[in-house]
Design an enzyme around this catalytic site. Structure first.
Site, PDB file in Angstrom:
ATOM      1  N   ASP A   7      23.508 -30.315  -9.031  1.00  0.00           N
ATOM      2  CA  ASP A   7      22.989 -31.429  -9.835  1.00  0.00           C
ATOM      3  C   ASP A   7      21.490 -31.630  -9.635  1.00  0.00           C
ATOM      4  O   ASP A   7      20.957 -32.704  -9.837  1.00  0.00           O
ATOM      5  CB  ASP A   7      23.769 -32.720  -9.530  1.00  0.00           C
ATOM      6  N   HIS A 210       4.876  -8.168 -10.225  1.00  0.00           N
ATOM      7  CA  HIS A 210       5.369  -9.555 -10.248  1.00  0.00           C
ATOM      8  C   HIS A 210       5.900  -9.973  -8.884  1.00  0.00           C
ATOM      9  O   HIS A 210       6.925 -10.645  -8.783  1.00  0.00           O
ATOM     10  CB  HIS A 210       6.425  -9.736 -11.341  1.00  0.00           C
ATOM     11  N   ASP A 227      -2.898 -13.694  -7.566  1.00  0.00           N
ATOM     12  CA  ASP A 227      -2.869 -14.041  -8.988  1.00  0.00           C
ATOM     13  C   ASP A 227      -2.297 -15.441  -9.034  1.00  0.00           C
ATOM     14  O   ASP A 227      -1.080 -15.629  -9.006  1.00  0.00           O
ATOM     15  CB  ASP A 227      -1.996 -13.032  -9.756  1.00  0.00           C
ATOM     16  N   ASP A 238      -5.544 -18.518 -15.550  1.00  0.00           N
ATOM     17  CA  ASP A 238      -4.827 -17.304 -15.120  1.00  0.00           C
ATOM     18  C   ASP A 238      -5.849 -16.372 -14.474  1.00  0.00           C
ATOM     19  O   ASP A 238      -6.547 -15.636 -15.172  1.00  0.00           O
ATOM     20  CB  ASP A 238      -4.169 -16.653 -16.346  1.00  0.00           C
ATOM     21  N   HIS A 317      -0.087  -1.730 -17.238  1.00  0.00           N
ATOM     22  CA  HIS A 317       0.013  -2.931 -18.089  1.00  0.00           C
ATOM     23  C   HIS A 317      -1.193  -3.020 -19.013  1.00  0.00           C
ATOM     24  O   HIS A 317      -2.133  -2.236 -18.917  1.00  0.00           O
ATOM     25  CB  HIS A 317       0.193  -4.198 -17.240  1.00  0.00           C
ATOM     26  N   HIS A 321      -4.344 -10.865 -22.659  1.00  0.00           N
ATOM     27  CA  HIS A 321      -3.424 -11.684 -23.465  1.00  0.00           C
ATOM     28  C   HIS A 321      -4.128 -12.994 -23.780  1.00  0.00           C
ATOM     29  O   HIS A 321      -5.099 -13.364 -23.107  1.00  0.00           O
ATOM     30  CB  HIS A 321      -2.091 -11.913 -22.730  1.00  0.00           C
ATOM     31  N   HIS A 328       0.891 -16.854 -21.230  1.00  0.00           N
ATOM     32  CA  HIS A 328       0.847 -15.807 -22.260  1.00  0.00           C
ATOM     33  C   HIS A 328       0.928 -16.576 -23.573  1.00  0.00           C
ATOM     34  O   HIS A 328       2.013 -16.873 -24.059  1.00  0.00           O
ATOM     35  CB  HIS A 328       1.995 -14.807 -22.099  1.00  0.00           C
ATOM     36  N   GLU A 351      -7.936  -8.281 -17.386  1.00  0.00           N
ATOM     37  CA  GLU A 351      -7.289  -8.114 -16.085  1.00  0.00           C
ATOM     38  C   GLU A 351      -6.871  -6.676 -15.763  1.00  0.00           C
ATOM     39  O   GLU A 351      -5.702  -6.408 -15.521  1.00  0.00           O
ATOM     40  CB  GLU A 351      -6.074  -9.036 -15.991  1.00  0.00           C
ATOM     41  N   TYR A 355      -2.956   0.319  -9.141  1.00  0.00           N
ATOM     42  CA  TYR A 355      -1.855   0.114  -8.200  1.00  0.00           C
ATOM     43  C   TYR A 355      -1.300   1.482  -7.827  1.00  0.00           C
ATOM     44  O   TYR A 355      -0.824   2.214  -8.698  1.00  0.00           O
ATOM     45  CB  TYR A 355      -0.743  -0.726  -8.850  1.00  0.00           C
ATOM     46  N   ARG A 373      -6.281  -5.992  -8.557  1.00  0.00           N
ATOM     47  CA  ARG A 373      -6.464  -6.487  -9.925  1.00  0.00           C
ATOM     48  C   ARG A 373      -7.564  -7.534  -9.876  1.00  0.00           C
ATOM     49  O   ARG A 373      -7.677  -8.271  -8.899  1.00  0.00           O
ATOM     50  CB  ARG A 373      -5.164  -7.106 -10.489  1.00  0.00           C
ATOM     51  N   GLU A 375      -8.940 -10.460 -12.516  1.00  0.00           N
ATOM     52  CA  GLU A 375      -8.594 -11.109 -13.794  1.00  0.00           C
ATOM     53  C   GLU A 375      -9.460 -12.329 -14.014  1.00  0.00           C
ATOM     54  O   GLU A 375      -9.489 -13.239 -13.184  1.00  0.00           O
ATOM     55  CB  GLU A 375      -7.113 -11.534 -13.768  1.00  0.00           C
TER      56      GLU A 375
END
Ligand code: GLY
Ligand code: MN
Ligand code: MN
Length: 406
Positions: A7, A210, A227, A238, A317, A321, A328, A351, A355, A373, A375
């Site tokens: 709950d 991710h 990130d 971002d 990637h 975006h 996004h 970005e 890798y 990275r 960005e």
């Protein structure tokens, strides 16, 4: 409300389109916008109710919907189905997202059928139900000065959070401490929290795109990829930076970082009205490949390697975006089947990254397990661009100085 477990519920987050059009930030709300045949802006909302508010918090109610949110008229949301026939009676075209609320969809169809049956007495049902999202999303793609003020404040919060996290990029610290200081700074400065689940990946964890587990210890001589960015008044930032743990970019880490930075610089520089995201991406790829050849991660000619997509194991990637109320963000990426030209008021990310998987036997051993990275968030202006996240350093000496201040 969406159940998280048993709950316990996830915190409420308003639908971005409704938030954009109304500013109303409470659950169970419906907005009716009319060009004729009634008030321009009607809100249906949860009414004030003392007992419920004791449990779940304050509601603006019908009174607040007009007084605080500028609705011309407001009703309890339970009255929506009762009010709809009158609202739809004079509508010639209905803009409504089908498929979200089956009861509401059915009600609208029923009302239109009823009007059709009564057409002999001069009533004419709307002839179309149009999805409003294509219109609203094009509006959302071009940011107004007021939206940009909010986004700029979000960037300041994000900058301060990165500065605090960078200071903790020290051997023996845990990724979760860096995530905690990001969260703390976002909220302490008036943000609602992270705009998306923060990625804090030390060492090899930076190669997992991710990675959100964020629970490993940082090690000397490696880097930590962060990130993470604030949500402020509904708007996302971002931003990614990759910090040298302990304060010095070393050996292969330095080489990979420099390669990504060169690609990111080139891609940002290309952001100008008329350019397309596809061109920005292709430029980033080319400069990344040059860097990969320069540091001997790849061998061959740049043209051949780009054509053969030899970079893909290390850069899998896209480069950009849209950014706005959603990280996004909405807005189409093409027009007439072709990548669309950038226009003033658009906000996008740039970005690129490299890798190298820790078990990639084709890659030189020195580079395995390295992920970088960088960005930034970029606003397209009439004569070029403005990097909204420019105050978060990315030049090597400035990044090192930030970490070393910890
Ligand atoms: N943080 C999500 C992204 O970079 O697209
Ligand atoms: Mn990001
Ligand atoms: Mn992004």
């Amino acid at each position: 409300m969406v159940t998280r477990s048993n709950d316990t519920e996830f915190p409420f987050r308003q639908d971005s389109d409704l938030l954009y059009l109304t500013g109303f930030d409470h659950p169970d709300a419906v907005a009716v916008l009319r060009t004729e045949g009634g008030p321009a802006f009607t809100l249906f909302v949860q009414p004030r109710q003392r007992e419920a508010e004791t449990w779940t918090g304050r509601r603006p109610g019908v009174e607040g919907a007009t007084a605080e949110y500028g609705a011309d008229e407001a009703h309890p949301v339970d009255a929506l189905h009762k009010e709809l026939p009158e609202i739809l009676k004079s509508a010639r075209r209905i803009y409504h997202v089908l498929g979200r609320d089956a009861d509401l969809d059915r009600k609208i169809v029923e009302i239109l059928e009823d009007l059709r049956r009564r057409s002999r007495i001069g009533l004419e049902p709307a002839s179309e139900i149009v999805d409003p999202r294509s219109i609203v999303h094009e509006m959302r793609l071009i940011k107004s000065p007021e939206e940009l003020d909010i986004m700029r404040r979000g960037q300041e919060i994000t900058r301060d959070a990165h500065r605090e996290a960078a200071r903790l990029a020290q051997p023996g610290r845990n990724e979760r401490e860096l995530e905690a200081v990001l969260d703390y700074t976002f909220r302490r400065q008036g943000g609602s929290g992270p705009a998306y689940t923060s990625i804090v990946g030390g060492g090899v964890n930076a190669t997992i795109l991710h990675y959100v587990t964020n629970d490993q210890e940082l090690r000397a001589g490696e880097m930590v990829l962060i990130d993470g960015a604030a949500e402020y008044q509904g708007y996302a930032s971002d931003v990614t930076r990759t910090y040298p743990i302990g304060g010095r970019f070393q050996g292969p880490c330095r080489a990979v970082y420099e390669a990504v930075l060169a690609a990111q610089d080139a891609a940002v520089a290309a952001c100008t009205p008329g350019t397309t995201l596809e061109e920005v991406h292709q430029l980033a790829v080319r400069v990344l490949v040059e860097g990969m050849v320069g540091c001997e991660l790849l061998s061959g000619t740049v043209d051949d390697l780009v054509a053969a997509e030899a970079y893909k194991p290390f850069y899998m990637h896209r480069t950009s975006h849209w950014l706005g109320l959603d990280v996004h963000d909405v807005g189409s990426y093409s027009q007439d089947g072709k990548p669309r030209p950038l226009e003033p008021g658009m906000v996008l990310t740039v970005e690129p990254g490299i890798y190298v998987a820790e078990d990639d036997e084709k890659a030189d051993e020195r580079f395995r397990g390295i992920g970088v990275r960088i960005e930034d968030d970029v606003l397209i202006t009439t004569d070029g661009h403005e990097v909204l996240s420019a105050e978060i350093p990315k030049r090597l000496d400035e990044v090192e100085a930030w970490v070393s201040s910890g």
